[in-house]
Enzyme design. Sequence first.
Site, PDB file in Angstrom:
ATOM      1  N   LEU A  33       0.818  -1.224   0.000  1.00  0.00           N
ATOM      2  CA  LEU A  33       0.000   0.000   0.000  1.00  0.00           C
ATOM      3  C   LEU A  33       0.852   1.274   0.000  1.00  0.00           C
ATOM      4  O   LEU A  33       0.370   2.335   0.385  1.00  0.00           O
ATOM      5  CB  LEU A  33      -0.980   0.010   1.185  1.00  0.00           C
ATOM      6  CG  LEU A  33      -1.952  -1.188   1.264  1.00  0.00           C
ATOM      7  CD1 LEU A  33      -2.893  -1.022   2.439  1.00  0.00           C
ATOM      8  CD2 LEU A  33      -2.725  -1.351  -0.044  1.00  0.00           C
ATOM      9  N   ALA A  74       3.970  -5.664  -8.548  1.00  0.00           N
ATOM     10  CA  ALA A  74       4.495  -4.803  -7.487  1.00  0.00           C
ATOM     11  C   ALA A  74       5.874  -4.275  -7.878  1.00  0.00           C
ATOM     12  O   ALA A  74       6.702  -5.007  -8.419  1.00  0.00           O
ATOM     13  CB  ALA A  74       4.584  -5.580  -6.178  1.00  0.00           C
ATOM     14  N   SER A 117       8.202  -3.801 -18.966  1.00  0.00           N
ATOM     15  CA  SER A 117       8.010  -2.434 -19.457  1.00  0.00           C
ATOM     16  C   SER A 117       8.675  -2.266 -20.810  1.00  0.00           C
ATOM     17  O   SER A 117       9.737  -2.859 -21.079  1.00  0.00           O
ATOM     18  CB  SER A 117       8.612  -1.434 -18.466  1.00  0.00           C
ATOM     19  OG  SER A 117       8.670  -0.140 -19.028  1.00  0.00           O
ATOM     20  N   TYR A 141      15.049   2.298 -13.617  1.00  0.00           N
ATOM     21  CA  TYR A 141      13.771   1.581 -13.717  1.00  0.00           C
ATOM     22  C   TYR A 141      13.797   0.583 -14.874  1.00  0.00           C
ATOM     23  O   TYR A 141      13.488  -0.606 -14.695  1.00  0.00           O
ATOM     24  CB  TYR A 141      12.628   2.579 -13.911  1.00  0.00           C
ATOM     25  CG  TYR A 141      11.313   1.911 -14.252  1.00  0.00           C
ATOM     26  CD1 TYR A 141      10.619   1.187 -13.293  1.00  0.00           C
ATOM     27  CD2 TYR A 141      10.799   1.983 -15.539  1.00  0.00           C
ATOM     28  CE1 TYR A 141       9.430   0.555 -13.615  1.00  0.00           C
ATOM     29  CE2 TYR A 141       9.612   1.362 -15.862  1.00  0.00           C
ATOM     30  CZ  TYR A 141       8.922   0.648 -14.898  1.00  0.00           C
ATOM     31  OH  TYR A 141       7.749   0.022 -15.226  1.00  0.00           O
ATOM     32  N   LYS A 145      13.703  -3.633 -14.757  1.00  0.00           N
ATOM     33  CA  LYS A 145      12.705  -4.444 -15.459  1.00  0.00           C
ATOM     34  C   LYS A 145      13.376  -5.497 -16.341  1.00  0.00           C
ATOM     35  O   LYS A 145      12.919  -6.645 -16.418  1.00  0.00           O
ATOM     36  CB  LYS A 145      11.781  -3.554 -16.287  1.00  0.00           C
ATOM     37  CG  LYS A 145      10.760  -2.796 -15.456  1.00  0.00           C
ATOM     38  CD  LYS A 145       9.828  -3.749 -14.724  1.00  0.00           C
ATOM     39  CE  LYS A 145       8.704  -3.046 -14.008  1.00  0.00           C
ATOM     40  NZ  LYS A 145       7.792  -3.982 -13.306  1.00  0.00           N
ATOM     41  N   ASN A 187       2.128  10.379 -14.265  1.00  0.00           N
ATOM     42  CA  ASN A 187       1.535   9.935 -15.519  1.00  0.00           C
ATOM     43  C   ASN A 187       0.775  11.061 -16.210  1.00  0.00           C
ATOM     44  O   ASN A 187       0.215  11.945 -15.559  1.00  0.00           O
ATOM     45  CB  ASN A 187       0.615   8.745 -15.277  1.00  0.00           C
ATOM     46  CG  ASN A 187       1.383   7.501 -14.862  1.00  0.00           C
ATOM     47  OD1 ASN A 187       2.599   7.427 -15.024  1.00  0.00           O
ATOM     48  ND2 ASN A 187       0.684   6.521 -14.314  1.00  0.00           N
ATOM     49  N   LEU A 188       0.726  11.009 -17.541  1.00  0.00           N
ATOM     50  CA  LEU A 188       0.223  12.128 -18.334  1.00  0.00           C
ATOM     51  C   LEU A 188      -1.220  12.500 -18.015  1.00  0.00           C
ATOM     52  O   LEU A 188      -1.534  13.681 -17.780  1.00  0.00           O
ATOM     53  CB  LEU A 188       0.354  11.807 -19.827  1.00  0.00           C
ATOM     54  CG  LEU A 188      -0.170  12.887 -20.785  1.00  0.00           C
ATOM     55  CD1 LEU A 188       0.589  14.190 -20.600  1.00  0.00           C
ATOM     56  CD2 LEU A 188      -0.087  12.413 -22.229  1.00  0.00           C
TER      57      LEU A 188
END
Length: 320
Positions: A33, A74, A117, A141, A145, A187-188
């Site tokens: 969370l 996650a 991704s 990042y 991935k 995010n956009l």
Amino acid sequence: MSWLVTGGAGYIGSHVVQAFLDAGIVPVVVDDLSSGHAEFVPDGVALVEGSILDTDLVTRTLVDHGCEGVVHLAGFKYAGVSVSRPLHTYDQNVTGTVSLLRAMRTAGVHNYVFSSSASVYGTPDVDQVTEDTPTAPESPYGQTKLIGEWLAADVAKIDPQWRWTNLRYFNVVGSGSDALYDTSPHNLFPIVFDALLAGRTPKVFGDDYPTPDGTCVRDYVHVADLAISHVAAAKAMAAGQDLQGAYNLGSGDGSSVAQIMAAIARVTGIDFAPQIAPRRPGDPARIVANGDAAARDLDWKMRFTLDEMVASAWSARQAH
């Protein structure tokens, strides 16, 4: 039997959980969370609050709920922020994935869908990436991935029952219901919505790219479509089917930032002209992904128009 969804209280994860329910498969959620929301988990779905770094907790959850597979969403997903927080990113996305895979090995769970991704491609010198496009991630990042993908492949070398795939995608937008929405500050769609609601003018970074309207072109895919393909991968594995090591969940043609802005103006009824800001370093003119393999194997398709994507996201944003 059930499937564990790590990060199942997040924006994408909660849509995957709903897609499992729609398919008649029992989902179980593990989420710390940190960016997810307990209220995103439907009533009746088990929510285990904790980190995937807690190997014993994940092992117990897999065993106690009789899980036959895992969808792993996650992680720390902000590419830009990962540059300033590389160790945190590696801890969450690499050490966390190792912990999860160790728990799966201990619990005897052999089916694994990894949320990867399209950032693993970096800035490819092609207009449309395929699964064979060389990987060259350009942020911690993206690197984590890609390492996650390597880990899944390495487990296959020691587990003859191992079935796995990595799903690669770019910009996830929209909402499957007003109860689930994108809360990311990076995010956009949330950025533009928040700007409009605050009376600010959204920005477009660069309008002089070699594209039809001068703005960058990217894949924008609806989160509900994405969720369906995650569940399709899980169902295929449970049926004993082997899948490709990676699939692109891409539109094949993409949308420009200017097209996104125009769609938002149409749908929201807020007439605005975005502010043109200088280009951001490292932004390629056009990157979209070919989704043919996923369409063949994972029920992948673009079921929503751009305006429908915006409308679903705007409706959920207004509801909250």
